[in-house]
Scaffold this motif. Structure first.
Motif, PDB file in Angstrom:
ATOM      1  N   SER A 147      22.244 -24.491  69.303  1.00 61.13           N
ATOM      2  CA  SER A 147      22.939 -24.944  68.098  1.00 61.13           C
ATOM      3  C   SER A 147      21.973 -24.932  66.929  1.00 61.13           C
ATOM      4  O   SER A 147      20.847 -24.444  67.039  1.00 61.13           O
ATOM      5  CB  SER A 147      23.517 -26.345  68.324  1.00 61.13           C
ATOM      6  OG  SER A 147      22.508 -27.231  68.773  1.00 61.13           O
ATOM      7  N   CYS A 148      22.394 -25.495  65.808  1.00 65.55           N
ATOM      8  CA  CYS A 148      21.640 -25.459  64.559  1.00 65.55           C
ATOM      9  C   CYS A 148      20.186 -25.894  64.723  1.00 65.55           C
ATOM     10  O   CYS A 148      19.907 -26.947  65.309  1.00 65.55           O
ATOM     11  CB  CYS A 148      22.336 -26.360  63.541  1.00 65.55           C
ATOM     12  SG  CYS A 148      21.376 -26.697  62.074  1.00 65.55           S
ATOM     13  N   SER A 179      16.653 -29.833  66.421  1.00 66.10           N
ATOM     14  CA  SER A 179      18.003 -29.282  66.451  1.00 66.10           C
ATOM     15  C   SER A 179      19.062 -30.362  66.548  1.00 66.10           C
ATOM     16  O   SER A 179      18.788 -31.537  66.796  1.00 66.10           O
ATOM     17  CB  SER A 179      18.111 -28.328  67.654  1.00 66.10           C
ATOM     18  OG  SER A 179      19.439 -27.941  67.902  1.00 66.10           O
ATOM     19  N   THR A 180      20.320 -29.906  66.376  1.00 66.06           N
ATOM     20  CA  THR A 180      21.463 -30.784  66.585  1.00 66.06           C
ATOM     21  C   THR A 180      21.577 -31.240  68.033  1.00 66.06           C
ATOM     22  O   THR A 180      22.294 -32.203  68.321  1.00 66.06           O
ATOM     23  CB  THR A 180      22.756 -30.062  66.207  1.00 66.06           C
ATOM     24  OG1 THR A 180      22.858 -28.850  66.962  1.00 66.06           O
ATOM     25  CG2 THR A 180      22.794 -29.711  64.735  1.00 66.06           C
ATOM     26  N   ARG A 225      23.938 -17.449  59.749  1.00 63.94           N
ATOM     27  CA  ARG A 225      24.387 -18.734  59.212  1.00 63.94           C
ATOM     28  C   ARG A 225      23.373 -19.215  58.179  1.00 63.94           C
ATOM     29  O   ARG A 225      22.377 -18.545  57.901  1.00 63.94           O
ATOM     30  CB  ARG A 225      24.537 -19.775  60.339  1.00 63.94           C
ATOM     31  CG  ARG A 225      25.607 -19.457  61.377  1.00 63.94           C
ATOM     32  CD  ARG A 225      27.024 -19.692  60.847  1.00 63.94           C
ATOM     33  NE  ARG A 225      27.214 -21.035  60.310  1.00 63.94           N
ATOM     34  CZ  ARG A 225      27.472 -22.124  61.042  1.00 63.94           C
ATOM     35  NH1 ARG A 225      27.589 -22.026  62.367  1.00 63.94           N
ATOM     36  NH2 ARG A 225      27.658 -23.292  60.467  1.00 63.94           N
ATOM     37  N   TYR A 227      17.348 -27.216  62.599  1.00 62.05           N
ATOM     38  CA  TYR A 227      17.150 -27.772  61.269  1.00 62.05           C
ATOM     39  C   TYR A 227      15.788 -27.448  60.694  1.00 62.05           C
ATOM     40  O   TYR A 227      15.629 -27.306  59.477  1.00 62.05           O
ATOM     41  CB  TYR A 227      17.348 -29.290  61.293  1.00 62.05           C
ATOM     42  CG  TYR A 227      18.797 -29.712  61.305  1.00 62.05           C
ATOM     43  CD1 TYR A 227      19.629 -29.448  60.223  1.00 62.05           C
ATOM     44  CD2 TYR A 227      19.343 -30.372  62.395  1.00 62.05           C
ATOM     45  CE1 TYR A 227      20.965 -29.839  60.231  1.00 62.05           C
ATOM     46  CE2 TYR A 227      20.670 -30.771  62.409  1.00 62.05           C
ATOM     47  CZ  TYR A 227      21.475 -30.493  61.328  1.00 62.05           C
ATOM     48  OH  TYR A 227      22.789 -30.867  61.333  1.00 62.05           O
ATOM     49  N   SER A 245      17.581 -21.495  61.361  1.00 62.99           N
ATOM     50  CA  SER A 245      18.939 -21.374  60.829  1.00 62.99           C
ATOM     51  C   SER A 245      19.948 -22.122  61.680  1.00 62.99           C
ATOM     52  O   SER A 245      19.698 -22.463  62.839  1.00 62.99           O
ATOM     53  CB  SER A 245      19.307 -19.883  60.754  1.00 62.99           C
ATOM     54  OG  SER A 245      20.685 -19.692  60.511  1.00 62.99           O
ATOM     55  N   TRP A 246      21.121 -22.318  61.098  1.00 59.81           N
ATOM     56  CA  TRP A 246      22.256 -22.882  61.830  1.00 59.81           C
ATOM     57  C   TRP A 246      22.752 -21.933  62.917  1.00 59.81           C
ATOM     58  O   TRP A 246      23.574 -22.337  63.741  1.00 59.81           O
ATOM     59  CB  TRP A 246      23.386 -23.201  60.855  1.00 59.81           C
ATOM     60  CG  TRP A 246      23.125 -24.384  59.972  1.00 59.81           C
ATOM     61  CD1 TRP A 246      21.936 -25.015  59.770  1.00 59.81           C
ATOM     62  CD2 TRP A 246      24.076 -25.074  59.158  1.00 59.81           C
ATOM     63  NE1 TRP A 246      22.065 -26.039  58.871  1.00 59.81           N
ATOM     64  CE2 TRP A 246      23.379 -26.105  58.483  1.00 59.81           C
ATOM     65  CE3 TRP A 246      25.436 -24.913  58.920  1.00 59.81           C
ATOM     66  CZ2 TRP A 246      24.006 -26.976  57.595  1.00 59.81           C
ATOM     67  CZ3 TRP A 246      26.060 -25.787  58.037  1.00 59.81           C
ATOM     68  CH2 TRP A 246      25.361 -26.807  57.386  1.00 59.81           C
ATOM     69  N   ASP A 247      22.274 -20.688  62.928  1.00 57.19           N
ATOM     70  CA  ASP A 247      22.680 -19.762  63.991  1.00 57.19           C
ATOM     71  C   ASP A 247      21.901 -19.964  65.286  1.00 57.19           C
ATOM     72  O   ASP A 247      22.097 -19.228  66.258  1.00 57.19           O
ATOM     73  CB  ASP A 247      22.566 -18.303  63.524  1.00 57.19           C
ATOM     74  CG  ASP A 247      21.141 -17.896  63.148  1.00 57.19           C
ATOM     75  OD1 ASP A 247      20.190 -18.618  63.473  1.00 57.19           O
ATOM     76  OD2 ASP A 247      20.999 -16.825  62.503  1.00 57.19           O
TER      77      ASP A 247
END
Length: 350
Positions: free
Chosen positions: A159-160, A178-179, A116, A162, A135-137
């Protein structure tokens, strides 16, 4: 009598929204910008290299030295700590590229392991041959510039991720946000992070989600940015969608069901009207923090743990779009740069 404030300097790059900026650790007048067409939603990107020139009466000018075109948008950038002309970029297509600014065309190395968007890169200023990507991965990867593959892969969050940043005090300490609303701190000296040779794209992929040395429940919403304090080894700042920037003392730990949980919030910064996209501590003072926000402002705060709330000292409101990046000059105390989706790089002296 107070001295007159120096007028800000500005550079406009039409058609490209800036996502991140980085001052060179070797040259006090050189910056790099990671930029994207169409606000980073679709289209190509650019790596801009710029210089700052002092002028008469305290004025300054910014010149565009050169730029490199990329096939996808760029989200972040980090200068090498061992080679004055090299830097890495994070791209929306999941790639990471190493550039030499003395060459005019193509990157000197490229890696394609993330699945991602790569949203952050950070070069260790202690282990100067190592940089990290997130990464968003949900993965964090560690890299050596001369290796064809990453030397370590961590499933840091579900999750992502940032941002992932090396501690400026401890060479094997890494923080991420992260998210999922958490800030996590990893001790890379633990056995589960032992590299497996770096001969395959997922070398070292044996790290469970619960292997963080500390998990800080920093927000009920997404945490978009973090930064380590340069003078206080176990203190970092975080900020995100909840519009708050917070300062955490990471020495406050308790054992939870999924590892060590803790972190004491010693100061909060209240004032941004929208999400805070970037925080950065001053490299010259332990009590000064800059923030950049979707409310189109870059703000400077002073911390006072005794009262538990940060004091706003300056607002830079010259941008006309989201301000997503800011950075203090390493060499010139009190010099701050901001970059925005309006395609402008501003340098000012709060």
């Amino acid at each position: 009598m107070s001295l007159p404030r120096i007028a800000p300097a500005s550079l406009h790059t039409p058609g490209f929204a800036h996502y991140s900026l980085a001052w060179s650790p070797f040259h006090n007048t050189r910056l790099a910008l990671a930029s994207s067409a169409n606000f980073g939603l679709v289209g190509n990107g650019r790596l801009h290299l710029v210089s700052v020139h002092p002028g008469p009466n305290g004025s300054h000018a910014i010149t565009l030295d050169k730029y490199y075109e990329t096939q996808d948008g760029l989200y972040d950038i980090a200068w090498s700590e061992i080679h004055e002309n090299q830097l890495v970029t994070a791209s929306g297509d999941g790639s990471i590229r190493l550039w030499d600014v003395m060459l005019n065309d193509y990157p000197i190395r490229a890696w394609q392991e993330h699945t991602r968007e790569v949203f952050s890169v950070d070069w260790s200023n202690i282990k100067k041959d190592t940089f990290a990507s997130s990464s968003w991965d949900g993965l964090i990867k560690l890299w050596l510039p001369e290796r064809p593959h990453s030397v370590l892969t961590m499933q840091a969050h579900q999750s992502c991720v940032y941002q992932a940043l090396f501690s400026p005090h401890q060479p094997d300490m890494l923080a991420s946000c992260s998210t999922d609303g958490t800030v996590k701190i990893f001790d890379l000296r633990t056995q589960s992070y032992a590299p497996t040779g770096g001969v395959a794209p997922n070398a070292g992929f044996n790290t469970p989600l619960t292997a963080a040395a500390l998990t800080i429940p920093a927000s009920t919403t997404e945490v978009l940015t973090i930064d380590w304090n340069k003078y206080r080894p176990f203190v970092l700042a975080s900020a995100g969608v909840d519009k708050l920037a917070k300062v955490w003392d990471c020495r406050m730990i308790k054992v939870g069901e999924v590892g060590q949980v803790g972190g004491q919030c010693e100061t909060q910064f209240l004032g941004h009207e929208y999400a805070v996209r970037k925080v950065q501590w001053s490299p010259h003072r332990p009590d000064v923090l800059a923030t950049a926000s979707y409310d189109m402002t870059c703000r400077v705060w002073t911390t006072d743990p005794a009262v538990g709330r940060g004091q706003l000292s300056y607002i830079h409101d010259s941008h006309t779009e989201f301000v997503v990046g800011c950075g203090w000059s390493i060499y010139e105390e009190g010099t701050l740069a901001s970059c925005s989706w309006d395609g402008r790089l501003n340098i000012f002296w709060p």
